[in-house]
Scaffold this motif. Structure first.
Motif, PDB file in Angstrom:
ATOM      1  N   HIS A 111       0.863  -1.186   0.000  1.00  0.00           N
ATOM      2  CA  HIS A 111       0.000   0.000   0.000  1.00  0.00           C
ATOM      3  C   HIS A 111       0.900   1.237   0.000  1.00  0.00           C
ATOM      4  CE1 HIS A 111      -3.304  -2.685   1.198  1.00  0.00           C
ATOM      5  NE2 HIS A 111      -2.478  -3.152   2.116  1.00  0.00           N
ATOM      6  N   PHE A 112       0.489   2.266  -0.712  1.00  0.00           N
ATOM      7  CA  PHE A 112       1.241   3.524  -0.660  1.00  0.00           C
ATOM      8  C   PHE A 112       0.294   4.693  -0.893  1.00  0.00           C
ATOM      9  CE2 PHE A 112       1.098   2.961  -5.187  1.00  0.00           C
ATOM     10  CZ  PHE A 112       1.198   4.235  -5.744  1.00  0.00           C
ATOM     11  N   PHE A 113       0.662   5.838  -0.302  1.00  0.00           N
ATOM     12  CA  PHE A 113      -0.106   7.075  -0.476  1.00  0.00           C
ATOM     13  C   PHE A 113       0.874   8.238  -0.344  1.00  0.00           C
ATOM     14  CE2 PHE A 113      -2.476  10.667   1.401  1.00  0.00           C
ATOM     15  CZ  PHE A 113      -3.367  10.905   0.356  1.00  0.00           C
ATOM     16  N   ALA A 114       0.885   9.137  -1.359  1.00  0.00           N
ATOM     17  CA  ALA A 114       1.804  10.266  -1.383  1.00  0.00           C
ATOM     18  C   ALA A 114       1.086  11.499  -1.911  1.00  0.00           C
ATOM     19  CB  ALA A 114       3.025   9.942  -2.248  1.00  0.00           C
ATOM     20  N   SER A 115       1.612  12.690  -1.565  1.00  0.00           N
ATOM     21  CA  SER A 115       1.000  13.940  -2.015  1.00  0.00           C
ATOM     22  C   SER A 115       2.089  14.927  -2.433  1.00  0.00           C
ATOM     23  CB  SER A 115       0.124  14.555  -0.917  1.00  0.00           C
ATOM     24  OG  SER A 115       0.927  14.938   0.181  1.00  0.00           O
ATOM     25  N   PHE A 116       1.648  15.949  -3.200  1.00  0.00           N
ATOM     26  CA  PHE A 116       2.558  17.009  -3.638  1.00  0.00           C
ATOM     27  C   PHE A 116       2.082  18.332  -3.057  1.00  0.00           C
ATOM     28  CE2 PHE A 116       3.975  20.344  -6.515  1.00  0.00           C
ATOM     29  CZ  PHE A 116       5.314  20.023  -6.689  1.00  0.00           C
ATOM     30  N   PRO A 117       2.792  18.884  -2.072  1.00  0.00           N
ATOM     31  CA  PRO A 117       2.341  20.119  -1.420  1.00  0.00           C
ATOM     32  C   PRO A 117       2.864  21.362  -2.142  1.00  0.00           C
ATOM     33  CG  PRO A 117       4.191  19.208  -0.230  1.00  0.00           C
ATOM     34  CD  PRO A 117       3.945  18.297  -1.385  1.00  0.00           C
ATOM     35  N   GLY A 118       2.279  21.707  -3.278  1.00  0.00           N
ATOM     36  CA  GLY A 118       2.752  22.873  -4.033  1.00  0.00           C
ATOM     37  C   GLY A 118       1.912  23.086  -5.273  1.00  0.00           C
ATOM     38  N   GLN A 119       2.422  23.881  -6.214  1.00  0.00           N
ATOM     39  CA  GLN A 119       1.705  24.184  -7.450  1.00  0.00           C
ATOM     40  C   GLN A 119       2.403  23.543  -8.648  1.00  0.00           C
ATOM     41  OE1 GLN A 119       0.576  28.226  -8.113  1.00  0.00           O
ATOM     42  NE2 GLN A 119       0.399  28.687  -5.913  1.00  0.00           N
ATOM     43  N   VAL A 139       5.402  11.440   1.461  1.00  0.00           N
ATOM     44  CA  VAL A 139       4.952  10.046   1.441  1.00  0.00           C
ATOM     45  C   VAL A 139       4.415   9.692   2.822  1.00  0.00           C
ATOM     46  CG1 VAL A 139       5.618   7.656   1.037  1.00  0.00           C
ATOM     47  CG2 VAL A 139       6.688   9.488  -0.296  1.00  0.00           C
ATOM     48  N   LEU A 140       3.124   9.382   2.881  1.00  0.00           N
ATOM     49  CA  LEU A 140       2.473   9.084   4.151  1.00  0.00           C
ATOM     50  C   LEU A 140       2.430   7.586   4.436  1.00  0.00           C
ATOM     51  CD1 LEU A 140      -0.491  11.620   3.834  1.00  0.00           C
ATOM     52  CD2 LEU A 140       1.731  11.941   4.938  1.00  0.00           C
ATOM     53  N   VAL A 141       2.256   6.778   3.397  1.00  0.00           N
ATOM     54  CA  VAL A 141       2.198   5.324   3.549  1.00  0.00           C
ATOM     55  C   VAL A 141       3.050   4.706   2.441  1.00  0.00           C
ATOM     56  CG1 VAL A 141       0.728   3.270   3.544  1.00  0.00           C
ATOM     57  CG2 VAL A 141      -0.106   5.400   4.563  1.00  0.00           C
TER      58      VAL A 141
END
Length: 425
Positions: free
Chosen positions: A284-292, A305-307
């Motif tokens: 399992h994996f979960f990631a995000s991009f905090p920007g524009q 990367v959260l998971v």
């Protein structure tokens, strides 16, 4: 009196260089085992069968090498007739009984190949063909005997092969519990068994006592591996009593285990084949991009990367690689605020765009979009997200530009059909 006799007829065709024809000879070999148990009689039969099988293999190899050598000699003669005086790169060497072997220039002779050219005189000295069958049940590693035995009282002479009820086995290479093998301190081989090309090697022998696996370091012994995948030992008298050489019963048990089984034991004495439990891998994996993000971005590097269970996602590249074969489900999202601007995020699998997350804002507002995709992937397949056009925004709290996935069902290696082809648009 029990007399066991076996007659073996061996018909061999022998030819050496310079002979004018084939000479057929029939040999009759007869031997008897008197006053022996049925296990000893069977051991004698197995010994003779293995010797004959090795001789048959040796004879076949000799005939092939002779034919190759004769061909090479004819080629050499033809070259001389043509006037070629240069020395070739192949050297012909002759072994016992005019056996011919071909080897390259500067090449060393391999010990395994030399075994196939042994003459009768050398074979008569080979311990693989001249040993005593040692079939005593109390020597087994799972046997406890009230009458403790001591091999110091045995007049050891020559070479021995270990048996257990007529079945060939070998010495243990691990520490044996005390009071096993019919003695106080069981003797085990403190080193690996040799390969066949190693010939005769010397190995240390240790006796286990008082929680010390090598409390008694006995006199070293000689060991040799023979054609037929068995070993012979030149036993010597131990340093004291009560010590005795062990026969590893696990050689028989663990040798029957299949590929999907492991040889296990609770007490390290009694072993059994146990089928390996197969459990699917958790991914399992979960990631995000905090920007524009604006315009074209080939691969979004999701830095937060959260998971990442299974460690399939790489935050430095933004690429997920499938650790195993199986069915995976992915999701990816974006959010845009600019009016009349088309924003597209594509999911890429092995270089192909397979799914899109698209937004088109008609008036000044904030709109988000989430897309999912499910597919079968082989191990090593790469998955990533591309920002094709538009304007996406997020911050550390919103997590609106995201990418994640999970393994739904894992496939075993042998269940993966080689004809499966994943088609991409």
């Amino acid at each position: 009196m029990v007399v066991f006799a076996l007659a073996v007829f061996v018909t061999m065709s022998s030819c050496s260089l310079g002979c004018s024809g084939n000479t057929n000879s029939t040999e009759l070999k007869l031997w008897s085992v008197e006053n022996q148990s049925m296990a000893m009689q069977l051991a004698a039969v197995f010994k003779e069968m293995e010797r004959l099988r090795c001789e048959q293999t040796t004879l076949h190899q000799q005939q092939q090498q002779q034919q190759s050598a004769l061909t090479q000699m004819h080629m050499t003669r033809d070259q001389k007739r043509r006037g070629h005086d240069e020395v070739g790169t192949n050297i012909l060497t002759y072994g016992p009984n005019y056996d011919v072997k071909e080897k390259g220039e500067g090449e060393e002779e391999d010990e395994d190949s030399l075994d196939s050219f042994e003459g009768d005189s050398r074979r008569s000295e080979d311990p693989c063909f001249h040993y005593t069958a040692l079939d005593q049940y109390w020597r087994a590693t799972n046997t406890t005997n009230n009458n403790k035995m001591c091999d110091r009282n045995v007049n050891w002479k020559g070479w021995y092969r270990l048996y257990y009820k007529g079945q060939s086995l070998q010495m243990p290479e691990r520490c044996v519990p005390v009071n096993k093998c019919g003695t106080h301190a069981p003797l085990w081989l403190a080193g690996p068994h040799p390969r066949r090309r190693d010939g005769i090697v010397t190995r240390r022998v240790c006796g286990h006592w008082n929680k010390n696996c090598c409390a008694f370091e006995s006199t070293p012994i000689n060991v040799k591996k023979c054609c037929g995948n068995y070993y012979v030992y030149q036993f010597t008298k131990p340093t004291s009593c009560y010590l005795a050489y062990c026969a590893d019963i696990n050689t028989l048990v663990c040798g029957r285990c299949r590929r999907d089984q492991s040889c296990v034991s609770r007490d390290k004495t009694n072993w059994m084949c146990k089928t390996n439990r197969w459990s699917p891998m958790q991914i399992h994996f979960f990631a995000s991009f905090p920007g524009q993000l604006k315009g074209k971005v080939n691969r979004i590097k999701y830095s937060k990367v959260l998971v990442n269970v299974g460690r399939g996602f790489n935050r430095r590249t933004g690429v997920f690689r499938a650790p195993v074969h199986g069915v995976y489900q992915f999701f990816f999202s974006t959010q845009t605020t600019n009016a009349s601007l088309n924003t597209e995020l594509w999911l890429g699998v092995n270089g192909y765009w397979v799914a899109v997350s698209q937004t088109n804002v008609a008036r000044p507002s904030s709109v988000g979009s989430l897309s999912t995709y499910m597919t079968f992937l082989r191990r090593g397949a790469s998955v990533y997200v591309t920002h094709n056009c538009g304007h996406s925004w997020a911050n550390s709290a919103s997590s609106t530009i995201t990418f994640g996935g999970s393994l739904l069902a894992q496939w075993r290696e042998h269940n993966v059909n080689v004809n499966i082809r994943t088609k991409y648009p």
